[in-house]
Design a protein around this motif. Structure first.
Motif, PDB file in Angstrom:
ATOM      1  N   MET A   1       0.680  -1.230   0.047  1.00  0.00           N
ATOM      2  CA  MET A   1      -0.017   0.113  -0.056  1.00  0.00           C
ATOM      3  C   MET A   1       0.767   1.280  -0.062  1.00  0.00           C
ATOM      4  O   MET A   1       0.495   2.226  -0.540  1.00  0.00           O
ATOM      5  CB  MET A   1      -0.943   0.126   1.239  1.00  0.00           C
ATOM      6  CG  MET A   1      -1.998  -1.145   1.142  1.00  0.00           C
ATOM      7  SD  MET A   1      -3.343  -0.131   0.072  1.00  0.00           S
ATOM      8  CE  MET A   1      -4.483  -1.172   0.522  1.00  0.00           C
ATOM      9  N   LYS A   2       1.904   1.164   0.380  1.00  0.00           N
ATOM     10  CA  LYS A   2       2.908   2.354   0.763  1.00  0.00           C
ATOM     11  C   LYS A   2       3.324   2.772  -0.772  1.00  0.00           C
ATOM     12  O   LYS A   2       3.500   3.876  -0.627  1.00  0.00           O
ATOM     13  CB  LYS A   2       4.019   2.099   1.906  1.00  0.00           C
ATOM     14  CG  LYS A   2       4.601   3.222   2.215  1.00  0.00           C
ATOM     15  CD  LYS A   2       5.551   2.963   3.226  1.00  0.00           C
ATOM     16  CE  LYS A   2       6.190   4.075   3.765  1.00  0.00           C
ATOM     17  NZ  LYS A   2       7.116   3.719   4.794  1.00  0.00           N
ATOM     18  N   ARG A   3       3.467   1.878  -1.491  1.00  0.00           N
ATOM     19  CA  ARG A   3       3.986   2.337  -2.842  1.00  0.00           C
ATOM     20  C   ARG A   3       2.901   2.793  -3.554  1.00  0.00           C
ATOM     21  O   ARG A   3       3.391   3.536  -4.498  1.00  0.00           O
ATOM     22  CB  ARG A   3       4.407   0.678  -3.623  1.00  0.00           C
ATOM     23  CG  ARG A   3       5.694   0.214  -3.185  1.00  0.00           C
ATOM     24  CD  ARG A   3       6.143  -0.905  -4.234  1.00  0.00           C
ATOM     25  NE  ARG A   3       7.559  -0.991  -4.117  1.00  0.00           N
ATOM     26  CZ  ARG A   3       8.538  -0.770  -4.479  1.00  0.00           C
ATOM     27  NH1 ARG A   3       8.622   0.062  -5.358  1.00  0.00           N
ATOM     28  NH2 ARG A   3       9.646  -1.428  -4.242  1.00  0.00           N
ATOM     29  N   ILE A   4       1.831   2.586  -3.736  1.00  0.00           N
ATOM     30  CA  ILE A   4       0.694   3.242  -4.215  1.00  0.00           C
ATOM     31  C   ILE A   4       0.886   4.573  -4.016  1.00  0.00           C
ATOM     32  O   ILE A   4       0.662   5.881  -4.783  1.00  0.00           O
ATOM     33  CB  ILE A   4      -0.792   2.670  -4.169  1.00  0.00           C
ATOM     34  CG1 ILE A   4      -0.505   1.087  -4.674  1.00  0.00           C
ATOM     35  CG2 ILE A   4      -1.532   3.438  -4.822  1.00  0.00           C
ATOM     36  CD1 ILE A   4      -1.633   0.416  -4.326  1.00  0.00           C
ATOM     37  N   ASN A   5       0.812   4.967  -2.716  1.00  0.00           N
ATOM     38  CA  ASN A   5       0.885   6.201  -2.129  1.00  0.00           C
ATOM     39  C   ASN A   5       1.968   7.058  -2.880  1.00  0.00           C
ATOM     40  O   ASN A   5       1.834   8.229  -3.100  1.00  0.00           O
ATOM     41  CB  ASN A   5       0.626   6.583  -1.013  1.00  0.00           C
ATOM     42  CG  ASN A   5      -0.562   6.292  -0.037  1.00  0.00           C
ATOM     43  OD1 ASN A   5      -1.666   6.094  -0.824  1.00  0.00           O
ATOM     44  ND2 ASN A   5      -0.779   5.792   1.098  1.00  0.00           N
ATOM     45  N   GLU A   6       3.167   6.540  -2.763  1.00  0.00           N
ATOM     46  CA  GLU A   6       4.312   7.109  -3.238  1.00  0.00           C
ATOM     47  C   GLU A   6       4.268   7.225  -4.800  1.00  0.00           C
ATOM     48  O   GLU A   6       4.749   8.502  -5.157  1.00  0.00           O
ATOM     49  CB  GLU A   6       5.538   6.403  -2.809  1.00  0.00           C
ATOM     50  CG  GLU A   6       5.770   6.285  -1.316  1.00  0.00           C
ATOM     51  CD  GLU A   6       7.140   5.286  -1.334  1.00  0.00           C
ATOM     52  OE1 GLU A   6       7.572   4.821  -2.069  1.00  0.00           O
ATOM     53  OE2 GLU A   6       7.654   5.378   0.129  1.00  0.00           O
ATOM     54  N   THR A   7       3.637   6.547  -5.439  1.00  0.00           N
ATOM     55  CA  THR A   7       3.485   6.525  -7.052  1.00  0.00           C
ATOM     56  C   THR A   7       2.535   7.820  -7.532  1.00  0.00           C
ATOM     57  O   THR A   7       2.681   8.384  -8.040  1.00  0.00           O
ATOM     58  CB  THR A   7       3.052   4.985  -7.354  1.00  0.00           C
ATOM     59  OG1 THR A   7       3.923   4.181  -7.012  1.00  0.00           O
ATOM     60  CG2 THR A   7       2.999   5.281  -8.822  1.00  0.00           C
ATOM     61  N   ASP A   8       1.610   7.814  -6.489  1.00  0.00           N
ATOM     62  CA  ASP A   8       0.508   8.513  -6.536  1.00  0.00           C
ATOM     63  C   ASP A   8       0.948  10.036  -6.251  1.00  0.00           C
ATOM     64  O   ASP A   8       0.855  10.972  -7.016  1.00  0.00           O
ATOM     65  CB  ASP A   8      -0.749   8.510  -5.759  1.00  0.00           C
ATOM     66  CG  ASP A   8      -1.435   7.280  -6.346  1.00  0.00           C
ATOM     67  OD1 ASP A   8      -1.477   7.036  -7.430  1.00  0.00           O
ATOM     68  OD2 ASP A   8      -2.560   6.866  -5.425  1.00  0.00           O
ATOM     69  N   SER A   9       1.836  10.167  -5.482  1.00  0.00           N
ATOM     70  CA  SER A   9       2.232  11.587  -4.864  1.00  0.00           C
ATOM     71  C   SER A   9       3.570  11.983  -6.054  1.00  0.00           C
ATOM     72  O   SER A   9       3.488  12.989  -6.429  1.00  0.00           O
ATOM     73  CB  SER A   9       3.039  11.574  -3.559  1.00  0.00           C
ATOM     74  OG  SER A   9       4.110  10.427  -3.509  1.00  0.00           O
ATOM     75  N   ASN A  11       3.219  11.132  -9.174  1.00  0.00           N
ATOM     76  CA  ASN A  11       2.828  11.264 -10.255  1.00  0.00           C
ATOM     77  C   ASN A  11       2.028  12.804 -10.123  1.00  0.00           C
ATOM     78  O   ASN A  11       2.069  13.605 -11.185  1.00  0.00           O
ATOM     79  CB  ASN A  11       1.445  10.544 -10.685  1.00  0.00           C
ATOM     80  CG  ASN A  11       2.035   9.361 -11.237  1.00  0.00           C
ATOM     81  OD1 ASN A  11       2.877   9.171 -11.976  1.00  0.00           O
ATOM     82  ND2 ASN A  11       1.122   7.899 -10.845  1.00  0.00           N
ATOM     83  N   GLU A  12       1.420  13.156  -9.108  1.00  0.00           N
ATOM     84  CA  GLU A  12       1.000  14.423  -8.729  1.00  0.00           C
ATOM     85  C   GLU A  12       2.263  15.599  -8.729  1.00  0.00           C
ATOM     86  O   GLU A  12       1.867  16.679  -9.325  1.00  0.00           O
ATOM     87  CB  GLU A  12       0.451  14.567  -7.190  1.00  0.00           C
ATOM     88  CG  GLU A  12      -0.896  13.968  -7.188  1.00  0.00           C
ATOM     89  CD  GLU A  12      -1.368  14.211  -5.633  1.00  0.00           C
ATOM     90  OE1 GLU A  12      -1.205  15.129  -5.024  1.00  0.00           O
ATOM     91  OE2 GLU A  12      -2.272  13.275  -5.462  1.00  0.00           O
TER      92      GLU A  12
END
Length: 127
Positions: A1-9, A11-12
């Protein structure tokens, strides 16, 4: 789950940098257009004329120079008067140059003397 948040951030952050880049590119294009317009010959001439007509010190210097040149030209015409003699023509040119320099250097004194004479004659006419 932590990877998705880092990827999303990440991308932002990429999207923010792209928006920042687009804004800076638009500003740069506007500055380029303004600079391009300002160096067009007609715009250079317009800005020069505007500066000359709005600056009081340039107006004063320009009027003084015009008066000096006219005085020199008139003095040459009075001396030479369509003469064909080369000596008279040279003397006329020298006189024109001398009169132009004298009037240009002492324009304030000449203006004061002229205004005093004008006032003197206008007072004589009234009385």
């Amino acid at each position: 789950m932590k990877r998705i948040n880092e990827t999303d951030s990440l991308n932002e952050m990429i999207l923010l940098q792209e928006k920042k880049h687009d804004i800076q590119l638009a500003i740069l294009k506007d500055q380029f257009d303004a600079a391009y317009e300002s160096i067009k010959p007609i715009n250079l001439i317009k800005s020069l004329i505007h500066e000359v007509t709005t600056a009081p010190e340039i107006k004063n210097d320009l009027s003084t120079d015009i008066i000096a040149l006219a005085t020199g030209f008139i003095s040459k015409k009075l001396l030479v008067n369509n003469s064909h003699s080369p000596v008279k023509k040279v003397l006329g040119t020298v006189l024109q140059f001398a009169m132009t320099n004298v009037v240009a250097k002492h324009s304030d004194s000449i203006k004061n003397i002229g205004s005093n004479l004008l006032n003197h004659f206008s007072h004589k006419n009234k009385s």
